[in-house]
Design a protein around this motif. Structure first.
Motif, PDB file in Angstrom:
ATOM      1  N   PHE A 255       0.446   0.285  -2.783  1.00  0.00           N
ATOM      2  CA  PHE A 255       0.037   0.125  -1.390  1.00  0.00           C
ATOM      3  C   PHE A 255      -1.310   0.838  -1.183  1.00  0.00           C
ATOM      4  CE2 PHE A 255       4.602   0.420  -1.712  1.00  0.00           C
ATOM      5  CZ  PHE A 255       5.069  -0.637  -0.927  1.00  0.00           C
ATOM      6  N   TYR A 256      -2.023   0.429  -0.135  1.00  0.00           N
ATOM      7  CA  TYR A 256      -3.168   1.226   0.297  1.00  0.00           C
ATOM      8  C   TYR A 256      -3.008   1.523   1.778  1.00  0.00           C
ATOM      9  CZ  TYR A 256      -5.421  -2.824   2.512  1.00  0.00           C
ATOM     10  OH  TYR A 256      -5.715  -3.885   3.327  1.00  0.00           O
ATOM     11  N   LEU A 257      -3.581   2.628   2.212  1.00  0.00           N
ATOM     12  CA  LEU A 257      -3.486   3.063   3.599  1.00  0.00           C
ATOM     13  C   LEU A 257      -4.858   3.538   4.059  1.00  0.00           C
ATOM     14  CD1 LEU A 257      -1.003   4.501   1.777  1.00  0.00           C
ATOM     15  CD2 LEU A 257      -0.165   5.018   4.051  1.00  0.00           C
TER      16      LEU A 257
ATOM     17  N   LEU B 296     -15.968  -1.467   4.727  1.00  0.00           N
ATOM     18  CA  LEU B 296     -16.119  -0.250   3.932  1.00  0.00           C
ATOM     19  C   LEU B 296     -15.331   0.881   4.590  1.00  0.00           C
ATOM     20  CD1 LEU B 296     -17.626   0.825   1.433  1.00  0.00           C
ATOM     21  CD2 LEU B 296     -19.438   1.585   2.963  1.00  0.00           C
ATOM     22  N   GLY B 297     -14.648   1.641   3.810  1.00  0.00           N
ATOM     23  CA  GLY B 297     -13.872   2.743   4.372  1.00  0.00           C
ATOM     24  C   GLY B 297     -13.246   3.562   3.264  1.00  0.00           C
ATOM     25  N   HIS B 298     -12.594   4.620   3.691  1.00  0.00           N
ATOM     26  CA  HIS B 298     -11.877   5.458   2.729  1.00  0.00           C
ATOM     27  C   HIS B 298     -10.407   5.091   2.795  1.00  0.00           C
ATOM     28  CE1 HIS B 298     -15.306   7.957   1.768  1.00  0.00           C
ATOM     29  NE2 HIS B 298     -15.614   7.950   3.061  1.00  0.00           N
ATOM     30  N   TYR B 299      -9.796   5.001   1.626  1.00  0.00           N
ATOM     31  CA  TYR B 299      -8.405   4.568   1.574  1.00  0.00           C
ATOM     32  C   TYR B 299      -7.555   5.516   0.729  1.00  0.00           C
ATOM     33  CZ  TYR B 299     -10.332   0.286   3.431  1.00  0.00           C
ATOM     34  OH  TYR B 299     -10.993  -0.610   4.227  1.00  0.00           O
ATOM     35  N   CYS B 300      -6.287   5.608   1.095  1.00  0.00           N
ATOM     36  CA  CYS B 300      -5.303   6.302   0.266  1.00  0.00           C
ATOM     37  C   CYS B 300      -4.575   5.251  -0.551  1.00  0.00           C
ATOM     38  CB  CYS B 300      -4.278   7.025   1.119  1.00  0.00           C
ATOM     39  SG  CYS B 300      -4.978   8.180   2.282  1.00  0.00           S
ATOM     40  N   ILE B 301      -4.149   5.642  -1.729  1.00  0.00           N
ATOM     41  CA  ILE B 301      -3.369   4.729  -2.564  1.00  0.00           C
ATOM     42  C   ILE B 301      -1.982   5.330  -2.748  1.00  0.00           C
ATOM     43  CG2 ILE B 301      -3.177   3.671  -4.840  1.00  0.00           C
ATOM     44  CD1 ILE B 301      -6.266   3.761  -4.908  1.00  0.00           C
ATOM     45  N   GLN B 302      -0.986   4.474  -2.571  1.00  0.00           N
ATOM     46  CA  GLN B 302       0.406   4.924  -2.662  1.00  0.00           C
ATOM     47  C   GLN B 302       1.101   4.103  -3.748  1.00  0.00           C
ATOM     48  OE1 GLN B 302       2.843   4.259   0.887  1.00  0.00           O
ATOM     49  NE2 GLN B 302       2.705   6.446   1.305  1.00  0.00           N
TER      50      GLN B 302
ATOM     51  N   TRP C 273      16.319   9.742  -6.717  1.00  0.00           N
ATOM     52  CA  TRP C 273      15.550   8.717  -5.995  1.00  0.00           C
ATOM     53  C   TRP C 273      14.437   9.343  -5.172  1.00  0.00           C
ATOM     54  CZ3 TRP C 273      16.292   3.627  -6.927  1.00  0.00           C
ATOM     55  CH2 TRP C 273      17.492   3.250  -7.524  1.00  0.00           C
ATOM     56  N   LEU C 274      14.331  10.659  -5.135  1.00  0.00           N
ATOM     57  CA  LEU C 274      13.398  11.315  -4.211  1.00  0.00           C
ATOM     58  C   LEU C 274      12.014  11.554  -4.818  1.00  0.00           C
ATOM     59  CD1 LEU C 274      15.861  13.936  -2.681  1.00  0.00           C
ATOM     60  CD2 LEU C 274      15.200  11.703  -1.782  1.00  0.00           C
ATOM     61  N   ASN C 275      11.853  11.326  -6.114  1.00  0.00           N
ATOM     62  CA  ASN C 275      10.559  11.646  -6.728  1.00  0.00           C
ATOM     63  C   ASN C 275       9.826  10.379  -7.201  1.00  0.00           C
ATOM     64  OD1 ASN C 275      12.149  10.970  -8.871  1.00  0.00           O
ATOM     65  ND2 ASN C 275      11.955  12.925  -9.962  1.00  0.00           N
ATOM     66  N   ASN C 276       9.986   9.309  -6.433  1.00  0.00           N
ATOM     67  CA  ASN C 276       9.427   8.024  -6.869  1.00  0.00           C
ATOM     68  C   ASN C 276       8.189   7.598  -6.093  1.00  0.00           C
ATOM     69  OD1 ASN C 276      11.629   8.024  -8.494  1.00  0.00           O
ATOM     70  ND2 ASN C 276      12.680   6.327  -7.541  1.00  0.00           N
ATOM     71  N   LEU C 277       7.743   8.396  -5.130  1.00  0.00           N
ATOM     72  CA  LEU C 277       6.607   7.993  -4.287  1.00  0.00           C
ATOM     73  C   LEU C 277       5.453   8.965  -4.491  1.00  0.00           C
ATOM     74  CD1 LEU C 277       5.556   6.136  -1.951  1.00  0.00           C
ATOM     75  CD2 LEU C 277       6.383   7.901  -0.388  1.00  0.00           C
ATOM     76  N   GLY C 278       4.352   8.471  -4.985  1.00  0.00           N
ATOM     77  CA  GLY C 278       3.163   9.302  -5.185  1.00  0.00           C
ATOM     78  C   GLY C 278       2.016   8.778  -4.347  1.00  0.00           C
ATOM     79  N   GLN C 279       1.120   9.665  -3.985  1.00  0.00           N
ATOM     80  CA  GLN C 279       0.034   9.275  -3.083  1.00  0.00           C
ATOM     81  C   GLN C 279      -1.251   9.968  -3.544  1.00  0.00           C
ATOM     82  OE1 GLN C 279       1.678   9.169   0.767  1.00  0.00           O
ATOM     83  NE2 GLN C 279      -0.307   9.291   1.817  1.00  0.00           N
ATOM     84  N   ARG C 280      -2.342   9.208  -3.529  1.00  0.00           N
ATOM     85  CA  ARG C 280      -3.623   9.836  -3.862  1.00  0.00           C
ATOM     86  C   ARG C 280      -4.550   9.703  -2.661  1.00  0.00           C
ATOM     87  NH1 ARG C 280      -7.306   9.583  -9.386  1.00  0.00           N
ATOM     88  NH2 ARG C 280      -8.635  11.289  -8.749  1.00  0.00           N
ATOM     89  N   ASN C 281      -4.803  10.819  -1.995  1.00  0.00           N
ATOM     90  CA  ASN C 281      -5.635  10.855  -0.788  1.00  0.00           C
ATOM     91  C   ASN C 281      -6.738  11.886  -1.032  1.00  0.00           C
ATOM     92  OD1 ASN C 281      -3.408   9.468   0.025  1.00  0.00           O
ATOM     93  ND2 ASN C 281      -2.730  10.976   1.522  1.00  0.00           N
TER      94      ASN C 281
ATOM     95  N   VAL D 291      -5.814  -0.650 -10.212  1.00  0.00           N
ATOM     96  CA  VAL D 291      -5.115   0.590  -9.873  1.00  0.00           C
ATOM     97  C   VAL D 291      -4.032   0.819 -10.935  1.00  0.00           C
ATOM     98  CG1 VAL D 291      -3.837   1.842  -8.104  1.00  0.00           C
ATOM     99  CG2 VAL D 291      -5.486   0.091  -7.442  1.00  0.00           C
ATOM    100  N   VAL D 292      -4.009   2.016 -11.477  1.00  0.00           N
ATOM    101  CA  VAL D 292      -3.084   2.332 -12.568  1.00  0.00           C
ATOM    102  C   VAL D 292      -2.176   3.488 -12.152  1.00  0.00           C
ATOM    103  CG1 VAL D 292      -2.894   3.080 -14.980  1.00  0.00           C
ATOM    104  CG2 VAL D 292      -4.770   1.585 -14.278  1.00  0.00           C
ATOM    105  N   ALA D 293      -0.898   3.348 -12.404  1.00  0.00           N
ATOM    106  CA  ALA D 293       0.057   4.439 -12.155  1.00  0.00           C
ATOM    107  C   ALA D 293       0.625   4.913 -13.481  1.00  0.00           C
ATOM    108  CB  ALA D 293       1.183   3.956 -11.250  1.00  0.00           C
TER     109      ALA D 293
END
Lengths: 301, 504
Positions: free
Chosen positions: A112-114, A154-160, A171-179, A91-93
């Motif tokens: 993280f993954y969700l 097996l499932g679908h996951y979000c990456i955070q 400090w508010l623009n530090n969290l990205g999510q790919r869903n 996983v690359v950010a």
């Protein structure tokens, strides 16, 4: 009369000035602001990635197909919605810095993954780090990466991705999510995603909004239109679902107790004769703001 | 771009053009006396008070301008360009404005702090025998190179984890200014320690093993530690430990000062013990002192591994401007006073105006000070980063700011109590992390700051290049939200990386 009033106002202003002068001389310090002769001697970095929550707080539409989070299998870039079970990925950010003065050496980046959905529980993948340069120079953007072996189920996951700098001007623009979830319609295309309440003891009432926003293609810098202030040019209105498309969410809203997760089914029907790709963003909201969102992409060959 | 903060000082690159504060005080006083005499002369010739007083005051202002010029341009001696340092903010020394317009010291509105250089311990101190060599001399004596070379030779055994290059930042610079023979005390900041209701569980006496020559003195320091990691200086004062010596070869004072008796048998070792409390609850720590042959040396000041850093305020520059304005006013008043009665009236008015300007302008200038680099919560306040200076940390778990600083490397000849190397002015300062105060006490910095300093040095060598401004002002770098949202497509691609970068 007018002259008398003006004189009275002048006297009041003079009195206020004298009071302010005495307070200043008796130790009341000047306020820290840019106009001061000696502004606070602090400059800070601003590391960030595409952060849906920050952009939504500013009123901008967002996509959950995050342009700064990538997944590789070996050396090959893969779609994050087609991950295999129990397989190692990288996983690359991609991280940016809007400061022209302050780099961030050893910027910690947590992954993280969700479960696929909104407000679901996150599970740590791990923490990596990168050295982020200043805006416009070689190390900006910088990349942080980590190995991730997907769960056996097996499932679908979000990456955070969460940036954890030592110092930050925002400090508010530090969290990205790919869903993102992509499917080809079997008339209609059916998606399902989870919505959870893991934030507090209160019941969470969730409603949804639907739009068809995608990040628009960039203008070339030598294009005359690119010279204008793009921030003002960026639309704050998300394009609605195009005519002919139908999106049905079942249920259309949710009431979630603490710790509860519920499934929502989305049926998306393209208009007859459509071919191509159409992303649909579903964003959940509660009384405090956005809960999260998913981008559901319908592809018709 | 290389200087984030404004600076009003210069440093002497040629030591021959430097002269001491003693000299400038005499010269300033001389100009002042001349001013008074000229004023008396003018008053006598004209048989009037106003012309004489105005003339005296005008020349006194010139004396003040002369002193300000020394302060701004002569006081500091260049040691060789800009240098960077990385470490923990040990303590802060904010300016102290007052309402006393005659107190010249209060016009120094620089904001100062001491940086504990990575990876030194707060208790690390240079050996007395070295510091003693540069104690304030009764008359200027050129420095000897031998103490420096001896310290360098012993450095790997004294402080094996601190690079000599980093330490050299705080040491006397023989080549640049050794010929001046000035006093050099370096930097010592007392660390009162953190408060706690717990009893002490141990006492550390430093230095723990030291040889001193017959008849010499040595200052010891006792630090008491509690179970929660907090500590307190027990060397002297009302809560001091009780000091005892095991033999007559060396005596110990109530303040921890060891004196090797002049007729002691050579190579005798004594144990110096610091005890706190009594009975079963008492704790103690000890050090060994060996009396050896050699020249008698008095204990000098302590010097920690701290570099003094100053963010400049414009106090002295403003004072010089005010003095020039007053000089003009007094001169005008003196000239006008020769044309009575209107000229005399205007002169009196101008004199009153000038005195009012001094009365209100002085304190106003003192309040126009440089801002603090540390945060709200610490006693001195601030508006910054979320951590504390080491000595202000209320508990061992409190986070102390780690910073990278770059500034002009100078020797400040007016630094108190004598002289010290400094980064003055600070050009830029960046927070690079934080560490619990308790960790710093035991040398657990939590992160390798040496490699971070190397990387930041490299980064800033590029950031400070003139071409960087041009690059950053290109259209593709004018975004504020995100390059893909409000940017434009320049030469760089925004496509995903071709291959994944390896995880770190």
């Amino acid at each position: 009369m007018s002259l008398l009033k003006q004189f009275w106002e002048f006297l009041l202003k003079l009195l206020a000035f004298i009071v302010a002068l005495f307070r200043y001389l008796l130790g009341l310090k000047k306020r820290a602001r840019c106009a001061c002769p000696n502004p606070p001697p602090l400059k800070k970095p601003d590391p960030f990635l595409y952060c849906q929550y920050f952009l939504m707080a500013l009123g901008y539409p967002v996509t959950w197909d995050n342009p700064d989070i990538f997944v590789f299998e070996g050396l090959v870039l893969v779609d994050p919605h087609q991950l295999k079970a129990n397989t190692q990925y990288t996983v690359v950010a991609r991280v940016w810095n809007s400061s022209v003065f302050v780099p961030v050496i050893h910027l910690n980046v947590a992954f993280f993954y969700l479960s696929f959905g909104m407000g679901t529980q996150s599970h740590a993948i791990g923490t990596s780090w990168t050295d982020l340069g200043v805006k416009g120079l070689a190390d900006c953007p910088a990349y942080a990466s980590i190995y991730w072996t997907t769960p056996a189920t097996l499932g679908h996951y979000c990456i955070q991705v969460l940036l954890e700098p030592p110092d930050d001007s925002n400090w508010l623009n530090n969290l990205g999510q790919r869903n993102i979830f992509v499917t080809q319609p079997q008339s209609p295309a059916v998606f399902s995603f989870s919505v959870g309440n893991h934030v507090g003891p209160r019941v969470r009432n969730v409603r949804f909004t639907i739009d068809a926003y995608t990040i628009p293609p960039l203008l070339a810098c030598d294009d005359r239109r690119a010279g204008i202030d793009r921030t003002r040019a960026v639309s704050k209105v998300a394009p609605s679902v195009p005519e002919g498309w139908t999106v049905v969410l079942t249920p259309g809203s949710l009431q979630l107790a603490q710790g509860e997760e519920q499934q929502v089914q989305a049926e998306i029907t393209p208009p007859p004769g459509f071919s191509g790709s159409m992303p649909i963003n579903v964003t959940g909201w509660d009384a405090n703001g956005p809960v999260g969102g998913v981008t559901l992409t319908v592809e018709v060959p | 771009m290389g200087n984030w903060y404004q600076s009003w000082t210069n440093c002497c690159t040629n030591v021959n053009s430097w002269f001491s504060d003693n000299s400038v005080n005499w010269y300033t006083a001389l100009i002042g006396v001349v001013g008074v005499l000229v004023g008396v002369g003018v008053g006598g010739v004209t048989a009037a008070l106003i012309p004489g007083a105005a003339t005296s005051l005008a020349i006194l202002c010139l004396a003040g301008v002369y002193y300000c010029n020394w302060w701004l341009n002569i006081r500091l001696i260049c040691l060789g360009g800009d240098r960077s340092a990385i470490g923990a903010i040990f303590n802060i020394e904010p300016p102290t404005p007052s309402l006393d317009f005659l107190n010249l010291g209060d016009y120094d509105t620089d904001y100062s702090f001491n940086l504990l250089i990575y990876p030194a311990l707060p208790l690390d101190m240079l050996p007395n025998w070295f510091v003693d060599n540069f104690s304030p001399p009764t008359s200027p004596t050129p420095w000897q190179l031998s103490p420096i070379t001896q310290l360098q030779a012993q450095w790997p055994t004294l402080f094996p984890f601190i690079s000599w290059d980093d330490a050299n930042l705080i040491l006397p610079q023989q080549g640049t200014m050794g010929s001046l023979g000035l006093g050099f005390t370096g930097q010592y900041a007392s660390s009162p320690g953190s408060s706690s209701a717990l009893p002490f569980v141990s006492i550390i006496v430093a230095p723990s093993d030291q040889s001193i020559t017959n008849g010499s003195t040595l200052q010891l320091k006792a630090t008491g530690y509690r179970a929660d990691g907090s500590y307190q200086d027990l060397t002297q004062g009302p809560n001091a430990a009780t000091w005892t010596s095991s033999g007559p070869a060396a005596t110990i004072s109530t303040g921890g000062l060891v004196t090797a008796t002049t007729n002691a048998s050579l190579n005798t070792t004594v144990f110096i013990t610091a005890t706190y409390g009594s009975g079963a609850a008492s704790v103690s720590g000890a050090a060994t002192v060996k009396v050896v042959t050699g020249t008698t040396v008095a204990a000098g000041p302590w010097e920690q591994i701290l570099i003094h850093c100053e963010i400049e305020g414009r106090g002295m520059e403003d004072l010089r401007t005010l003095l020039w304005a007053l000089f003009g006013t007094f001169t005008t008043a003196a000239v006008l006073s020769f044309f009575p009665p209107i000229g005399t009236a205007i002169s009196i008015f101008l004199l009153l105006l000038a005195l009012l300007a001094l009365l209100f302008g002085g304190p106003a200038i003192q309040n126009d000070d440089a801002g603090p680099p540390n945060p709200p919560g610490s006693p001195q306040g601030g508006d910054g980063w979320g951590g504390y200076a080491y000595v202000d940390a209320p508990t061992t778990g409190s986070l102390v700011d780690l910073v990278y600083v770059c500034g002009r490397w100078v020797f400040d000849s007016l630094h108190q109590p004598v002289g010290s190397n400094e980064l003055h002015p600070v050009h830029y300062i960046v927070k690079v992390g934080s560490v619990p105060m308790g960790g710093l006490t035991t040398g657990d910095w939590g992160i390798d700051l040496e490699s971070m300093k190397t990387k930041l040095d490299q980064q800033y060598s590029i950031i400070n290049m003139p071409s960087t401004v041009n690059i950053q002002s290109k259209p593709e770098n004018q975004w504020s939200l995100h390059p893909l949202i409000d940017g434009c497509q320049g030469q760089a691609s925004y496509a995903p990386p071709a291959t994944p970068p390896p995880p770190k």
